[in-house]
Motif scaffolding. Sequence first.
Motif, mmCIF file in Angstrom:
data_model
loop_
_atom_site.group_PDB
_atom_site.id
_atom_site.type_symbol
_atom_site.label_atom_id
_atom_site.label_comp_id
_atom_site.label_asym_id
_atom_site.label_seq_id
_atom_site.Cartn_x
_atom_site.Cartn_y
_atom_site.Cartn_z
ATOM 1 N N ASN A 76 -19.731 -13.844 9.738
ATOM 2 C CA ASN A 76 -18.284 -13.621 9.034
ATOM 3 C C ASN A 76 -17.609 -15.019 9.384
ATOM 4 O OD1 ASN A 76 -18.413 -11.038 7.808
ATOM 5 N ND2 ASN A 76 -18.442 -10.366 9.928
ATOM 6 N N THR A 77 -18.355 -16.171 9.183
ATOM 7 C CA THR A 77 -17.820 -17.419 9.700
ATOM 8 C C THR A 77 -17.650 -18.499 8.441
ATOM 9 O OG1 THR A 77 -18.511 -17.160 11.855
ATOM 10 C CG2 THR A 77 -17.862 -19.445 11.465
ATOM 11 N N LEU A 78 -16.538 -19.178 8.362
ATOM 12 C CA LEU A 78 -16.464 -20.388 7.463
ATOM 13 C C LEU A 78 -16.545 -21.541 7.830
ATOM 14 C CD1 LEU A 78 -15.775 -20.955 4.253
ATOM 15 C CD2 LEU A 78 -13.336 -20.755 5.232
ATOM 16 N N TYR A 79 -17.149 -22.748 7.369
ATOM 17 C CA TYR A 79 -17.193 -23.971 7.736
ATOM 18 C C TYR A 79 -16.607 -25.058 6.891
ATOM 19 C CZ TYR A 79 -20.653 -21.707 10.943
ATOM 20 O OH TYR A 79 -21.285 -20.822 11.908
ATOM 21 N N LEU A 80 -16.137 -26.130 7.487
ATOM 22 C CA LEU A 80 -15.903 -26.985 6.665
ATOM 23 C C LEU A 80 -16.221 -28.505 7.370
ATOM 24 C CD1 LEU A 80 -14.461 -28.132 4.058
ATOM 25 C CD2 LEU A 80 -12.539 -28.453 5.507
ATOM 26 N N GLN A 81 -17.485 -29.071 6.711
ATOM 27 C CA GLN A 81 -17.719 -30.451 7.071
ATOM 28 C C GLN A 81 -17.155 -31.613 6.614
ATOM 29 O OE1 GLN A 81 -20.126 -31.099 9.633
ATOM 30 N NE2 GLN A 81 -19.413 -33.429 9.457
ATOM 31 N N MET A 82 -16.253 -32.238 7.390
ATOM 32 C CA MET A 82 -15.489 -33.320 6.824
ATOM 33 C C MET A 82 -15.830 -34.718 7.251
ATOM 34 S SD MET A 82 -11.570 -31.634 7.436
ATOM 35 C CE MET A 82 -11.714 -31.740 9.172
ATOM 36 N N ASN A 83 -16.386 -35.443 6.089
ATOM 37 C CA ASN A 83 -16.775 -36.726 6.526
ATOM 38 C C ASN A 83 -15.959 -37.852 5.769
ATOM 39 O OD1 ASN A 83 -19.239 -35.683 7.687
ATOM 40 N ND2 ASN A 83 -20.210 -35.724 5.808
ATOM 41 N N SER A 84 -16.276 -39.174 6.276
ATOM 42 C CA SER A 84 -15.226 -40.113 5.628
ATOM 43 C C SER A 84 -13.954 -39.782 5.551
ATOM 44 C CB SER A 84 -15.946 -40.418 4.164
ATOM 45 O OG SER A 84 -17.340 -40.754 4.279
ATOM 46 N N LEU A 85 -13.486 -39.107 6.856
ATOM 47 C CA LEU A 85 -11.802 -38.974 6.900
ATOM 48 C C LEU A 85 -11.032 -40.317 6.858
ATOM 49 C CD1 LEU A 85 -12.296 -36.380 9.484
ATOM 50 C CD2 LEU A 85 -11.202 -35.855 7.453
ATOM 51 N N LYS A 86 -9.967 -39.954 6.096
ATOM 52 C CA LYS A 86 -8.817 -40.748 5.805
ATOM 53 C C LYS A 86 -7.480 -40.529 6.726
ATOM 54 C CE LYS A 86 -10.595 -41.383 1.175
ATOM 55 N NZ LYS A 86 -10.590 -41.388 -0.225
ATOM 56 N N PRO A 87 -6.750 -41.268 6.815
ATOM 57 C CA PRO A 87 -5.578 -41.059 7.310
ATOM 58 C C PRO A 87 -4.509 -40.027 6.387
ATOM 59 C CG PRO A 87 -5.799 -43.347 7.480
ATOM 60 C CD PRO A 87 -6.689 -42.749 6.700
ATOM 61 N N GLU A 88 -4.776 -39.976 5.016
ATOM 62 C CA GLU A 88 -4.253 -39.071 4.286
ATOM 63 C C GLU A 88 -4.743 -37.646 4.455
ATOM 64 O OE1 GLU A 88 -5.348 -42.034 3.365
ATOM 65 O OE2 GLU A 88 -5.996 -42.014 1.542
ATOM 66 N N ASP A 89 -5.745 -37.383 5.219
ATOM 67 C CA ASP A 89 -6.477 -36.008 5.378
ATOM 68 C C ASP A 89 -5.907 -35.344 6.622
ATOM 69 O OD1 ASP A 89 -9.791 -37.493 4.716
ATOM 70 O OD2 ASP A 89 -8.583 -36.082 3.297
ATOM 71 N N THR A 90 -4.773 -36.212 7.280
ATOM 72 C CA THR A 90 -4.035 -35.587 8.427
ATOM 73 C C THR A 90 -3.138 -34.302 7.904
ATOM 74 O OG1 THR A 90 -3.919 -37.865 9.544
ATOM 75 C CG2 THR A 90 -2.299 -35.992 10.265
ATOM 76 N N ALA A 91 -3.578 -33.205 8.501
ATOM 77 C CA ALA A 91 -2.766 -32.127 7.944
ATOM 78 C C ALA A 91 -3.316 -30.815 9.231
ATOM 79 C CB ALA A 91 -3.274 -31.650 6.671
ATOM 80 N N VAL A 92 -2.628 -29.759 8.916
ATOM 81 C CA VAL A 92 -3.011 -28.722 9.466
ATOM 82 C C VAL A 92 -3.962 -27.909 8.522
ATOM 83 C CG1 VAL A 92 -2.353 -26.371 10.453
ATOM 84 C CG2 VAL A 92 -0.733 -28.416 10.762
ATOM 85 N N TYR A 93 -5.058 -27.509 9.089
ATOM 86 C CA TYR A 93 -6.247 -26.882 8.120
ATOM 87 C C TYR A 93 -6.071 -25.474 8.252
ATOM 88 C CZ TYR A 93 -7.557 -31.467 6.167
ATOM 89 O OH TYR A 93 -7.652 -32.557 5.788
#
Length: 120
Positions: A76-93
């Motif tokens: 019952n687990t969800l994942y998010l692999q985030m690569n090549s992160l950019k400053p505009e990806d800054t946020a509460v997820y």
Amino acid sequence: QVQLVESGGGLVQPGGSLRLSCAASGRFFSIDDMGWYRQAPGKQRELVTTITSGGNTIYADFVKGRFTVSRDNAKNTLYLQMNSLKPEDTAVYYCNAHVITGRQVVVNAWGKGTLVTVSS
């Protein structure tokens, strides 16, 4: 009662990677669609990606090719692999899940969010 708890957020440099997790707990039969949303300061919450119980995915254009969503139905687990992160990806997820708690009863559950900051 269904609870979603996100983890894995933090500070990362531009171009770096992070992996978010979202664990669901409580009393329910199963989980249908799950997804990740994000909200940057001063902006509205927006969809990042969704995944069905069967593994079909949808991505927002701004993360295609960089982010990958997956889930472990047994955990019952969800994942998010985030690569090549950019400053505009800054946020509460935020994690979202459509949780089946009874016959024809679906709860639209939300986690409290995890902060991702992309900065040098």
